[in-house]
Design a protein around this motif. Sequence first.
Motif, PDB file in Angstrom:
ATOM      1  N   MET A  72      -4.325  -6.433  -1.309  1.00  0.00           N
ATOM      2  CA  MET A  72      -4.008  -7.803  -1.755  1.00  0.00           C
ATOM      3  C   MET A  72      -3.647  -7.868  -3.250  1.00  0.00           C
ATOM      4  N   HIS A  73      -4.496  -7.239  -4.074  1.00  0.00           N
ATOM      5  CA  HIS A  73      -4.322  -7.386  -5.524  1.00  0.00           C
ATOM      6  C   HIS A  73      -3.592  -6.206  -6.155  1.00  0.00           C
ATOM      7  N   SER A  74      -3.013  -5.339  -5.307  1.00  0.00           N
ATOM      8  CA  SER A  74      -2.526  -4.060  -5.821  1.00  0.00           C
ATOM      9  C   SER A  74      -1.017  -3.978  -6.016  1.00  0.00           C
ATOM     10  N   ARG A  75      -0.604  -3.891  -7.291  1.00  0.00           N
ATOM     11  CA  ARG A  75       0.804  -3.604  -7.598  1.00  0.00           C
ATOM     12  C   ARG A  75       1.138  -2.158  -7.250  1.00  0.00           C
ATOM     13  N   VAL A  76       0.114  -1.290  -7.299  1.00  0.00           N
ATOM     14  CA  VAL A  76       0.326   0.119  -6.941  1.00  0.00           C
ATOM     15  C   VAL A  76       0.735   0.216  -5.472  1.00  0.00           C
ATOM     16  N   ALA A  77       0.066  -0.549  -4.615  1.00  0.00           N
ATOM     17  CA  ALA A  77       0.382  -0.514  -3.176  1.00  0.00           C
ATOM     18  C   ALA A  77       1.811  -0.981  -2.933  1.00  0.00           C
ATOM     19  N   ARG A  78       2.199  -2.093  -3.560  1.00  0.00           N
ATOM     20  CA  ARG A  78       3.547  -2.636  -3.313  1.00  0.00           C
ATOM     21  C   ARG A  78       4.626  -1.655  -3.737  1.00  0.00           C
ATOM     22  N   SER A  79       4.473  -1.051  -4.923  1.00  0.00           N
ATOM     23  CA  SER A  79       5.488  -0.093  -5.377  1.00  0.00           C
ATOM     24  C   SER A  79       5.488   1.160  -4.508  1.00  0.00           C
ATOM     25  N   ASN A  80       4.308   1.603  -4.086  1.00  0.00           N
ATOM     26  CA  ASN A  80       4.249   2.811  -3.264  1.00  0.00           C
ATOM     27  C   ASN A  80       4.865   2.600  -1.886  1.00  0.00           C
ATOM     28  N   VAL A  81       4.601   1.468  -1.258  1.00  0.00           N
ATOM     29  CA  VAL A  81       5.202   1.230   0.062  1.00  0.00           C
ATOM     30  C   VAL A  81       6.722   1.308  -0.064  1.00  0.00           C
ATOM     31  N   SER A  82       7.242   0.684  -1.096  1.00  0.00           N
ATOM     32  CA  SER A  82       8.693   0.653  -1.282  1.00  0.00           C
ATOM     33  C   SER A  82       9.259   2.064  -1.511  1.00  0.00           C
ATOM     34  N   LEU A  83       8.708   2.792  -2.488  1.00  0.00           N
ATOM     35  CA  LEU A  83       9.280   4.114  -2.812  1.00  0.00           C
ATOM     36  C   LEU A  83       9.054   5.116  -1.672  1.00  0.00           C
ATOM     37  N   LEU A  84       7.885   5.068  -1.052  1.00  0.00           N
ATOM     38  CA  LEU A  84       7.611   6.017   0.037  1.00  0.00           C
ATOM     39  C   LEU A  84       8.567   5.784   1.211  1.00  0.00           C
ATOM     40  N   ASN A  85       8.876   4.534   1.490  1.00  0.00           N
ATOM     41  CA  ASN A  85       9.870   4.251   2.531  1.00  0.00           C
ATOM     42  C   ASN A  85      11.238   4.796   2.138  1.00  0.00           C
ATOM     43  N   THR A  86      11.611   4.596   0.879  1.00  0.00           N
ATOM     44  CA  THR A  86      12.903   5.109   0.389  1.00  0.00           C
ATOM     45  C   THR A  86      12.970   6.628   0.557  1.00  0.00           C
ATOM     46  N   LEU A  87      11.829   7.302   0.341  1.00  0.00           N
ATOM     47  CA  LEU A  87      11.794   8.770   0.381  1.00  0.00           C
ATOM     48  C   LEU A  87      11.543   9.318   1.788  1.00  0.00           C
ATOM     49  N   GLY A  88      11.398   8.438   2.780  1.00  0.00           N
ATOM     50  CA  GLY A  88      11.292   8.902   4.164  1.00  0.00           C
ATOM     51  C   GLY A  88       9.894   9.207   4.647  1.00  0.00           C
ATOM     52  N   ALA A  89       8.878   8.697   3.960  1.00  0.00           N
ATOM     53  CA  ALA A  89       7.493   8.852   4.438  1.00  0.00           C
ATOM     54  C   ALA A  89       7.146   7.689   5.364  1.00  0.00           C
ATOM     55  N   THR A  90       6.100   7.889   6.175  1.00  0.00           N
ATOM     56  CA  THR A  90       5.556   6.814   7.008  1.00  0.00           C
ATOM     57  C   THR A  90       4.336   6.257   6.290  1.00  0.00           C
ATOM     58  N   VAL A  91       4.243   4.929   6.195  1.00  0.00           N
ATOM     59  CA  VAL A  91       3.179   4.324   5.393  1.00  0.00           C
ATOM     60  C   VAL A  91       2.296   3.430   6.268  1.00  0.00           C
ATOM     61  N   ARG A  92       0.989   3.553   6.069  1.00  0.00           N
ATOM     62  CA  ARG A  92       0.030   2.624   6.679  1.00  0.00           C
ATOM     63  C   ARG A  92      -0.701   1.880   5.569  1.00  0.00           C
ATOM     64  N   LEU A  93      -0.984   0.617   5.809  1.00  0.00           N
ATOM     65  CA  LEU A  93      -1.843  -0.164   4.919  1.00  0.00           C
ATOM     66  C   LEU A  93      -3.142  -0.402   5.663  1.00  0.00           C
ATOM     67  N   VAL A  94      -4.255   0.008   5.051  1.00  0.00           N
ATOM     68  CA  VAL A  94      -5.545  -0.014   5.733  1.00  0.00           C
ATOM     69  C   VAL A  94      -6.541  -0.817   4.904  1.00  0.00           C
ATOM     70  N   GLY A  95      -7.072  -1.894   5.466  1.00  0.00           N
ATOM     71  CA  GLY A  95      -8.033  -2.686   4.709  1.00  0.00           C
ATOM     72  C   GLY A  95      -8.537  -3.856   5.530  1.00  0.00           C
ATOM     73  N   PRO A  96      -9.574  -4.536   5.035  1.00  0.00           N
ATOM     74  CA  PRO A  96     -10.075  -5.715   5.738  1.00  0.00           C
ATOM     75  C   PRO A  96      -9.023  -6.829   5.708  1.00  0.00           C
ATOM     76  N   PRO A  97      -8.992  -7.685   6.729  1.00  0.00           N
ATOM     77  CA  PRO A  97      -7.974  -8.743   6.763  1.00  0.00           C
ATOM     78  C   PRO A  97      -7.948  -9.580   5.490  1.00  0.00           C
ATOM     79  N   THR A  98      -9.102  -9.758   4.842  1.00  0.00           N
ATOM     80  CA  THR A  98      -9.148 -10.573   3.616  1.00  0.00           C
ATOM     81  C   THR A  98      -8.437  -9.894   2.439  1.00  0.00           C
ATOM     82  N   LEU A  99      -8.218  -8.578   2.520  1.00  0.00           N
ATOM     83  CA  LEU A  99      -7.586  -7.860   1.404  1.00  0.00           C
ATOM     84  C   LEU A  99      -6.202  -7.309   1.757  1.00  0.00           C
ATOM     85  N   ILE A 100      -5.670  -7.760   2.895  1.00  0.00           N
ATOM     86  CA  ILE A 100      -4.269  -7.438   3.236  1.00  0.00           C
ATOM     87  C   ILE A 100      -3.503  -8.758   3.165  1.00  0.00           C
ATOM     88  N   PRO A 101      -2.517  -8.880   2.292  1.00  0.00           N
ATOM     89  CA  PRO A 101      -1.846 -10.180   2.127  1.00  0.00           C
ATOM     90  C   PRO A 101      -1.012 -10.566   3.335  1.00  0.00           C
TER      91      PRO A 101
END
Length: 307
Positions: A162-191
């Motif tokens: 939820m509060h992570s700029r690191v997560a947002r940038s990583n999802v974007s770049l990892l997708n660009t580079l061809g990795a598969t990304v999962r976001l793992v967290g409690p529903p209250t901390l996943i936007p």
Amino acid sequence: HRHFISAADLNAVQAAELLELADGFVDLNRQTSKKLDLLKGRTVMNLFFEASTRTQSSFELAGKRLGADVVNMSPRSSSMSKGETLIDTAVTLNAMQPDLLVVRHASSGAASLLSQKVGCSVINAGDGQHEHPTQALLDALSMRRAFGRVSGLTVAICGDVMHSRVARSNVSLLNTLGATVRLVGPPTLIPAGADRWGAEIHHDLRSGIAGVDVVMMLRLQLERMQGALVPSAREYFRFWGLDREKLAAAAPGAKVMHPGPMNRGVEIDSDVADDPNISLIQNQVEMGVAARMAVLASLAARLENRP
Ligand code: CP
């Protein structure tokens, strides 16, 4: 682009080129003599409205190792209003003719706003909950050196998304580079809307990291939370803290990452964080200097024809 505001500013070719350049700088940084003159005559201004250990010092080292003049400024955010003051600050700094302005600010969009007001290149060193693109670059460089590639890896980004700029940038770049990304967290901390970022969403740590190559833990960002939402450290660690027992669900040979600063015993157990066979955390810090050298060198090359 003249600026580096978002990981999405890079296409796959540009990202690969930056990583290749950064990879060479890693080797340079391990030598006794680390100085180049690629940025000789250039001025880099570090403008950090929010606290930083890693990012600010690595940008300073990166600039100096490339031969630039580096100025560090840490305005006290408590004495400055956002909006108008930010623009005033930018215009004032711009009058000093810097070539590259590195900005960290608590407001999402701050770096983009500044970039519209100045003649120099702006690098986003973290804007609120929005983006931290050089962190994503250094993370990709760490994975590339650990696995020999980024494409084809499965990366679980876990915890306070939820509060992570690191997560947002990583999802974007990892997708660009061809990795598969999962976001793992409690529903209250996943936007809301994270399911449209290009990642699978999981609400259980063990099943979320099952079979992954990289487990990237995020800091629980208590400073960005309202009182009612703050979990206790003990409760959080029980369900969301990475320890050796939970890590066993990941792929054999999986690596653990954390952008820092860590809350030991909250989102990560020291036993895991400090094991050099599984933790890339110190590598990430080392890669930070090289990745930022690559960004500075690449943007400075674009300024070459500027009068
Ligand atoms: N990872 C990171 O941005 O660390 P700092 O806040 O210390 O710069």
